[in-house]
Scaffold this active site. Structure first.
Site, mmCIF file in Angstrom:
data_model
loop_
_atom_site.group_PDB
_atom_site.id
_atom_site.type_symbol
_atom_site.label_atom_id
_atom_site.label_comp_id
_atom_site.label_asym_id
_atom_site.label_seq_id
_atom_site.Cartn_x
_atom_site.Cartn_y
_atom_site.Cartn_z
ATOM 1 N N LYS A 1 0.830 -1.200 0.000
ATOM 2 C CA LYS A 1 0.000 0.000 0.000
ATOM 3 C C LYS A 1 0.869 1.256 0.000
ATOM 4 O O LYS A 1 2.001 1.220 0.490
ATOM 5 C CB LYS A 1 -0.875 0.025 1.266
ATOM 6 C CG LYS A 1 -2.010 -0.961 1.281
ATOM 7 C CD LYS A 1 -2.831 -0.820 2.551
ATOM 8 C CE LYS A 1 -3.972 -1.819 2.575
ATOM 9 N NZ LYS A 1 -4.980 -1.600 1.531
ATOM 10 N N ARG B 1 -10.525 -11.354 1.915
ATOM 11 C CA ARG B 1 -11.398 -12.396 1.349
ATOM 12 C C ARG B 1 -10.735 -13.766 1.436
ATOM 13 O O ARG B 1 -11.402 -14.783 1.516
ATOM 14 C CB ARG B 1 -11.782 -12.015 -0.082
ATOM 15 C CG ARG B 1 -10.639 -11.928 -1.035
ATOM 16 C CD ARG B 1 -10.975 -11.124 -2.295
ATOM 17 N NE ARG B 1 -10.956 -9.686 -2.068
ATOM 18 C CZ ARG B 1 -11.225 -8.776 -2.999
ATOM 19 N NH1 ARG B 1 -11.578 -9.150 -4.210
ATOM 20 N NH2 ARG B 1 -11.177 -7.493 -2.715
HETATM 21 N N1 BES Z 1 -8.215 -3.615 4.311
HETATM 22 C C1 BES Z 1 -8.337 -3.241 2.949
HETATM 23 C C2 BES Z 1 -9.615 -2.475 2.646
HETATM 24 C C3 BES Z 1 -9.654 -1.046 3.111
HETATM 25 C C4 BES Z 1 -8.957 -0.064 2.455
HETATM 26 C C5 BES Z 1 -10.474 -0.698 4.156
HETATM 27 C C6 BES Z 1 -9.048 1.252 2.864
HETATM 28 C C7 BES Z 1 -10.583 0.611 4.561
HETATM 29 C C8 BES Z 1 -9.872 1.593 3.932
HETATM 30 C C9 BES Z 1 -8.341 -4.475 2.066
HETATM 31 O O1 BES Z 1 -7.583 -5.538 2.512
HETATM 32 C C10 BES Z 1 -7.786 -4.058 0.756
HETATM 33 O O2 BES Z 1 -6.647 -3.703 0.710
HETATM 34 N N2 BES Z 1 -8.596 -4.114 -0.294
HETATM 35 C C11 BES Z 1 -8.187 -3.709 -1.586
HETATM 36 C C12 BES Z 1 -8.739 -4.674 -2.595
HETATM 37 C C13 BES Z 1 -8.184 -4.509 -3.975
HETATM 38 C C14 BES Z 1 -6.739 -4.923 -4.002
HETATM 39 C C15 BES Z 1 -8.990 -5.354 -4.940
HETATM 40 C C16 BES Z 1 -8.742 -2.310 -1.841
HETATM 41 O O3 BES Z 1 -9.879 -2.031 -1.431
HETATM 42 O O4 BES Z 1 -8.014 -1.489 -2.394
HETATM 43 MN MN MN Z 2 -5.577 -5.406 1.925
#
Ligand code: BES
Ligand code: MN
Ligand code: ZN
Length: 512
Positions: free
Chosen positions: A282, A356
């Site tokens: 990230k 997931r």
């Molecule tokens: N924990 C995150 C989701 C998230 C992001 C929650 C920002 C709250 C604020 C999750 O694990 C994630 O990183 N999801 C990705 C999925 C993508 C790679 C398809 C996302 O939402 O960017």
């Molecule tokens: Mn994630």
């Protein structure tokens, strides 16, 4: 915190602070509660003067503190606005109760008496008003102190009395107070777990907290370590934790409030104690907030805390899939193919879509409980924050009846939620050339929260299932964890208990 109902009047109640709800003045249809009239008279009409000269607007959710009022027994008077009597309804009552207890909790007092439960506040029944008073008093008293070397020693609320208006049964109010306090405690527990930094709240620490919750024997708590997960075949949960020095855990909590043969409601929580994204790392801005990526797990734990306090006659199982998502020489890589507990293989195209993965194994594990329903909670997608912001959690379900039950509980608890579809057309986006399915869309962007839910649904085909995406609701920026959706979940479970009790009474009728 101690709660009690009292049949003392607002003028006579001896307290450090009397909370008095006040309507806005209205030309054609003036309305005030008997408690207001009594206090106003005892104060020689001061309250009416404050309203008419504009010193207190009585807009819904506003407060005014009057120290040392002369003529009533209370040491302070906290006026709280109910807004316009003509348009008065539940939201105004909610905001008044919330405002009253957040203001009271900031005073250096231990004891409050609140003149709610008045039937004149007719939008909601007196029991509901009392329940909300207790819930808000507990929530308002929460302070995060862990790791701070100077803790503000201010006096905190210890006793809350709710005045039972004339003709109201105090024993029913007592019950409602216990219920509200139990929900508040659950919410605060979820907030505390969420707020703890990720170097303290690891998967192992989360498991210890679960064990501690079950310490008095009221819960059965089972913790599966990595060797046990390996033997089980939980390949998806283990894959996510591979890049971390902190070992992963599957935590199972069992609450039995009804006969052992009653199928349980299962709550599944995403417990990523820190989500760096893994190799699909990230950006660094606000990455600290990814310590809240165990908000689903926290809501399961918080709900169990409430179950222990309130002891409803239902069976509930909690399953928490906990891991830390880190990049490392040993970490899961984009393109890796893993085998889940269900046996389905997954092509991991993005290691940041880890929630997931861990949930898929927990959802498969849930099958062994032959559940009446399974609801999972997860801070699953950033796309959910784009879609619904911080007002509502997203609801996805393979059963419209279950979705409806959750939406009703969401409305009742004001822990709001909104349903989104998981139509077949969306499932196609997860097709993979190299495994049974991919963990992100292979057909471009859009509908990120829905494709995540579609992925989960593939592991939830054998029971009634719903998924709550709480990415926008579990925490509030730098203000920290909100404790959502503990309010929704506890209400959902209380409603199922009520349904079960009704069904017991209807039992013989059904046979006719
Ligand atoms: N924990 C995150 C989701 C998230 C992001 C929650 C920002 C709250 C604020 C999750 O694990 C994630 O990183 N999801 C990705 C999925 C993508 C790679 C398809 C996302 O939402 O960017
Ligand atoms: Mn994630
Ligand atoms: Zn995550």
């Amino acid at each position: 915190m101690q709660f009690s109902a009292s049949s003392a009047t607002a003028t006579d109640v001896s307290t450090q602070c009397l909370v008095l709800p006040v309507f806005k003045p209205h030309q054609q249809a003036p309305r005030q509660t008997p408690a207001f009239e009594g206090v106003d008279q005892a104060l020689g009409g001061l309250l009416q003067r404050l309203l008419s000269n504009g010193d207190f607007s009585a807009a819904a959710g506003t407060t005014l503190l009057l120290p040392e009022p002369q003529g009533i027994a209370a040491q302070r008077l906290l006026l709280v606005g109910l807004g316009d009597p003509e348009t008065f309804s539940e939201p105004a009552l909610r905001s008044a109760i919330l405002a009253a207890f957040s203001a009271a909790s900031k005073l250096t007092i231990e004891d409050v008496a609140a003149a709610f439960t008045d039937p004149l506040l007719e939008d909601r029944e007196p029991e509901w008003q009392a329940r909300l008073c207790a819930e808000n008093a507990v929530k308002a008293s929460y302070r995060y102190t862990h790791g701070k070397s100077t803790v503000n020693e201010a006096v905190t609320l210890a006793r809350v009395t709710v005045l039972a208006a004339e003709g109201i049964d105090t024993s029913r109010i007592d019950e409602s107070l216990a219920l509200g306090a139990g929900v508040g405690e659950g919410i605060n527990f979820a907030r505390e777990l969420g707020n703890l930094p990720a170097n303290v709240l690891t998967p192992r620490h989360l498991a210890e907290q679960a064990v501690a919750l079950g310490d008095n024997g009221a819960l059965k708590v089972t913790v599966l370590d990595e060797d046990e997960l390996e033997a089980l075949g939980a390949g998806a949960l283990l894959a996510v934790g591979k890049g971390s020095r902190e070992p992963s855990r599957l935590i199972v909590l069992e609450y039995q409030g009804a006969a052992a043969d009653q199928p349980p409601h299962v709550l599944v929580g995403k417990g990523i104690t820190f989500d760096t994204g893994g190799i699909s790392i990230k950006p660094s801005a606000n990455m600290d907030e990814m310590r809240y990526d165990m908000g689903g797990a926290a809501s399961v734990m918080g709900t169990f805390k409430t179950l222990l306090e309130v002891k409803p006659a239902i069976n509930v199982v909690g399953i928490i899939a906990s891991a830390e998502n880190m990049p490392d020489g040993n970490a899961l890589k984009p393109g890796d193919v893993i085998t889940t507990l269900k046996g389905l293989t997954v092509e991991v195209l993005n290691t940041d879509a880890e929630g997931r993965l861990v949930l898929s194994d927990a959802l498969t594990y849930a099958e062994r409980f032959k559940p009446a329903s399974v609801v999972d909670m997860a801070t699953l997608t950033g796309a959910m924050v784009i879609a619904l912001g911080s007002e509502a959690s997203g609801v996805f379900s393979n059963d419209d009846g279950l979705a409806e039950e959750l939406l009703e509980a969401a409305d009742e608890s004001w822990d709001r939620a909104w349903q989104l579809p998981i139509w077949d057309e969306y499932h196609k986006l997860l097709e993979s050339n190299f495994a049974d399915l991919a963990n992100i869309s292979t057909r471009g962007g859009g509908a990120g929260s829905i494709t995540a839910a579609c992925f989960l649904s593939r592991f939830a085909e054998n029971y009634r299932w719903a998924h709550l995406d709480i990415a926008g609701t579990a925490w509030d920026g730098k203000n920290g964890a909100t404790g959502r959706p503990v309010g929704l979940l506890t209400q959902y479970l209380f409603d199922r208990e009520a349904e079960g009790l009704d069904a017991d009474q209807l039992g013989p009728l059904e046979e006719v």
